[in-house]
Design a protein around this motif. Structure first.
Motif, short mmCIF file in Angstrom:
data_model
loop_
_atom_site.label_atom_id
_atom_site.label_comp_id
_atom_site.label_asym_id
_atom_site.label_seq_id
_atom_site.Cartn_x
_atom_site.Cartn_y
_atom_site.Cartn_z
N ARG A 230 30.68 -28.71 -96.92
CA ARG A 230 29.44 -29.19 -96.32
C ARG A 230 28.80 -28.08 -95.47
N ASN A 231 29.64 -27.43 -94.67
CA ASN A 231 29.11 -26.38 -93.81
C ASN A 231 28.60 -25.18 -94.60
N GLN A 232 29.29 -24.92 -95.72
CA GLN A 232 28.83 -23.80 -96.55
C GLN A 232 27.45 -24.12 -97.13
N ASP A 234 25.24 -26.09 -95.81
CA ASP A 234 24.31 -25.99 -94.68
C ASP A 234 23.89 -24.55 -94.46
N LEU A 235 24.85 -23.64 -94.55
CA LEU A 235 24.54 -22.23 -94.32
C LEU A 235 23.72 -21.65 -95.46
N LEU A 237 21.64 -23.10 -97.26
CA LEU A 237 20.27 -23.60 -97.17
C LEU A 237 19.42 -22.77 -96.22
#
Lengths: 425, 225
Positions: A230-232, A234-235, A237
């Motif tokens: 999920r964080n990847q 987010d990054l 994007l």
């Protein structure tokens, strides 16, 4: 039909048939032998009668001798041998017709052939047969009856371990902490049954626990990789020089990730409920909690312009706060999610009963399956079908009764009855 | 702002650091209990993100120590366990917030900002973005001189956008922020669309420029037009 009833039924049928056959047989055998005996007696009497008649100056036509009636009739010559027959005569003493056994034969007495008939009263023999028959049958009936009750008693006694095991199987609860133990029996078959059941339930329990453990661990371990993914995303994007295609792919990825996350979250929650990780309870005031939930879901509600009516009376239940939160959340968000634009939502809490009524498209699925896992109202929707399964699981956990009702014009209502709220200790 | 990230999963720690540093924060990482213990003993931070399960000990221990030391740092528990007991004992020990994994970086960022605002300025610090002015304590929003009346959802949305300026925020992240973590709203995620529409209408109606950009079907971004 009970086992005992079934065997008793066969037993009874057998007894009736045996009783009938024995009765008929006994009666006829008795009659045969007694008649035979009587014929012999009559035949014996004839020899003495011949002597007696020969000594008389004249052969009388008819006379009584003890209980026998004797008639004589001269004939041309001796032709008839001993012939036995049953006849009926008028008995002057009893003033009624009585059965007689007769023997008729021709005999030459003092040079003149006579046809002699000796008729002997049968009444006493008949009585004898009757008494003998009745006594025998009474004994036989008594014997059958005794046997029947003995069998019944023994069956009940012998089958007792079986019924005990059966009751235990019926009470068997996979989720209960105490293992079910089937006691040994002195009857070999039942002992075998007990041992097999012990092995079986132990294995089932072990597999169930292993599965539960696995789900718990798997869901748990999934959280970290999910967080990383999920964080990847987010990054990724945040990098501005992406094409529209990149964004579309990232969107699909993000949506799939979201589903996975929700699925994992729901499974984790279900496992935790099953693992009794929410065993603490406290007094929870529902009206306030529902108010909080409704304002939390205001965003979703406003988007559909739903008309909200609420009638909330103070109601307390004993439960774990998290589970009640999830319960109300799923119930209410479900009612909003499956609503129609400009529809209505009515929440009524009174008389230890919570009713959530909402408008919506008619539900065409099987309503009983609604609370099962992975059941979706419509094929095209993206939901996991776990929301109501969780509701149902929580209700079961606390002994709440849940009912779902839908009308043809699309009014859905879910009623939760808190009853006495028998919360587990 | 100085932020300490106590997290044993390197990829996760790295992505948190990357996102937070582009916001102008300074981040330090602690990979295990001992390192976290040392760093919290030696330095002061504005905000500390604590994972509960750490190699060598529990994050709850560190929170207890920080509170005993009267550290002014805001504490956010970031945990994969999502265990109720941890959440409760963490909050009882004095952590300020609890964020279960997996979370959106934008959510983490918004929580940190809200926390610091609460902690260090008693919520008095107002947020300004060009012509838009927000008083967090009163939930009051003005554009120029004009008051803008927002619903709770719209206000939350605005704060969330302002915390994550120039970021692409997915619809999922926005929906989760508005409805909480537990809501099962996969198929009704579009409800945020109407909130965004209303917020945009109210802001531009009061004379603000339109800062909310749609990023294809993916989500939204708050940026100067």
């Amino acid at each position: 039909m009970k086992l005992l009833q079934r065997t008793s039924r066969y037993y009874l049928a057998f007894a009736v048939v045996a009783f009938l056959i024995t009765g008929i047989l006994l009666f006829n055998v008795l009659r045969y032998f007694i008649d035979e005996e009587m014929d012999e007696q009559v035949a014996d009497a004839s020899v003495r009668l011949d002597h007696y008649l020969a000594q008389l100056p004249e052969v009388p036509e008819s006379f009584y001798q003890l209980d026998a009636v004797i008639t004589t009739r001269p004939v041309d010559k001796v032709v008839l041998p001993f012939t036995f027959s049953d006849t009926v005569f008028f008995e002057p003493i009893e003033q009624e017709m009585e059965p007689f056994r007769s023997v008729t034969y021709d005999r030459e007495i003092n040079g003149q052939p006579y046809r002699i008939t000796i008729s002997q009263l049968k009444v006493e023999n008949e009585d004898l047969i009757e008494v003998l028959f009745l006594v025998s049958m009474a004994f036989f009936a008594l014997f059958l009856l005794g046997f029947f009750f003995l069998n019944r008693y023994l069956s009940k006694r012998i089958w007792r371990p079986f019924y005990a095991a059966l009751a235990q199987v019926q009470r068997f609860d996979l989720k209960s902490r105490a293992p079910t133990v089937f006691p040994p029996s002195t009857t070999e078959e039942f002992d075998q049954l007990s041992r097999s059941l012990n092995t079986l339930t132990t294995k089932i329990r072990r597999d169930y626990l292993a599965l539960r453990q696995f789900t718990d661990n798997a869901s748990h371990e999934l959280q970290t990789p999910l967080a990383i993914m999920r964080n990847q995303v987010d990054l990724m994007l945040q990098t501005t020089d992406r094409t529209e295609e990149d964004f579309t792919r990232l969107q699909h990825f993000s949506e799939a990730l979201e589903r996975l996350k929700k699925l994992n979250q729901a499974l984790l929650l279900l496992t935790r409920i099953e693992n009794e990780q929410y065993h603490d309870t406290e007094e929870i005031e529902l009206a306030a909690l529902i108010d909080t939930k409704l304002s939390q879901l205001e965003g979703m509600r406003d988007a559909k312009s739903l008309l909200l009516e609420r009638e909330l009376h103070r109601t307390c239940v004993r439960a774990h706060p998290v589970l009640m939160d999830v319960l109300l959340n799923n119930l209410l968000s479900n009612a909003i999610k499956h609503n129609v634009t400009n529809g209505h939502l009515r929440v009524i809490l009174k008389d230890r009963q919570l009713t959530v009524v909402n408008s919506g498209p008619p539900h065409d699925g099987d309503t009983d399956r609604l609370f099962k896992r992975f059941t979706k109202g419509r094929a095209d929707n993206q939901s996991l079908g776990l929301g109501l399964a969780i509701v149902s699981e929580i209700c079961q956990h606390y002994g709440f009764r849940i009912d779902y009702h839908a009308t043809a014009d699309g009014v859905h209502s879910v009623t939760l009855n808190f009853g006495g709220n028998t919360a587990p200790l | 702002m100085k932020i300490l990230i106590i997290e044993d999963e390197p990829t996760l720690a790295e992505s948190m650091r990357t996102y937070l540093e582009t916001e102008g924060n300074r981040c330090e990482l602690a990979r295990d209990f001992d390192e976290a213990w040392d760093k919290t003993s030696l330095y002061d931070y504005d905000c500390i993100l604590v994972d509960i399960t750490l190699p060598g000990g529990s994050g709850l221990e560190i929170i207890r120590k920080l509170k005993e030391d009267n550290q002014r740092a805001g504490i956010i528990i970031v945990s994969a366990k999502d265990s109720i007991d941890d959440r409760i004992s963490g909050l009882e020990l004095g952590s300020d917030d609890y964020l279960p994994k997996p979370f959106h970086l934008a959510e983490l960022n918004a929580r940190i900002k809200a926390l610091v605002r609460r902690n260090q300025f008693g919520g008095q610090q107002h947020i300004d973005y060009r012509e838009i002015h927000v008083e967090p304590l009163q939930h009051a929003v003005t554009v120029g001189q004009q008051d803008v009346h927002l619903t709770r959802s719209e206000y939350d949305l605005l704060i969330y956008f302002l915390a994550n300026q120039n970021r692409v925020l997915t619809k999922e992240a926005v929906a989760e922020h508005l409805s909480g973590d537990q809501a099962d709203l996969l198929d009704s995620i579009d409800f945020i669309y109407s909130h965004i529409k209303n917020l945009r209408k109210k802001l531009t109606g009061a004379g603000a420029a339109d800062y909310i950009q749609s990023i294809y079907g993916l989500g939204y971004k708050w940026a100067p037009a």
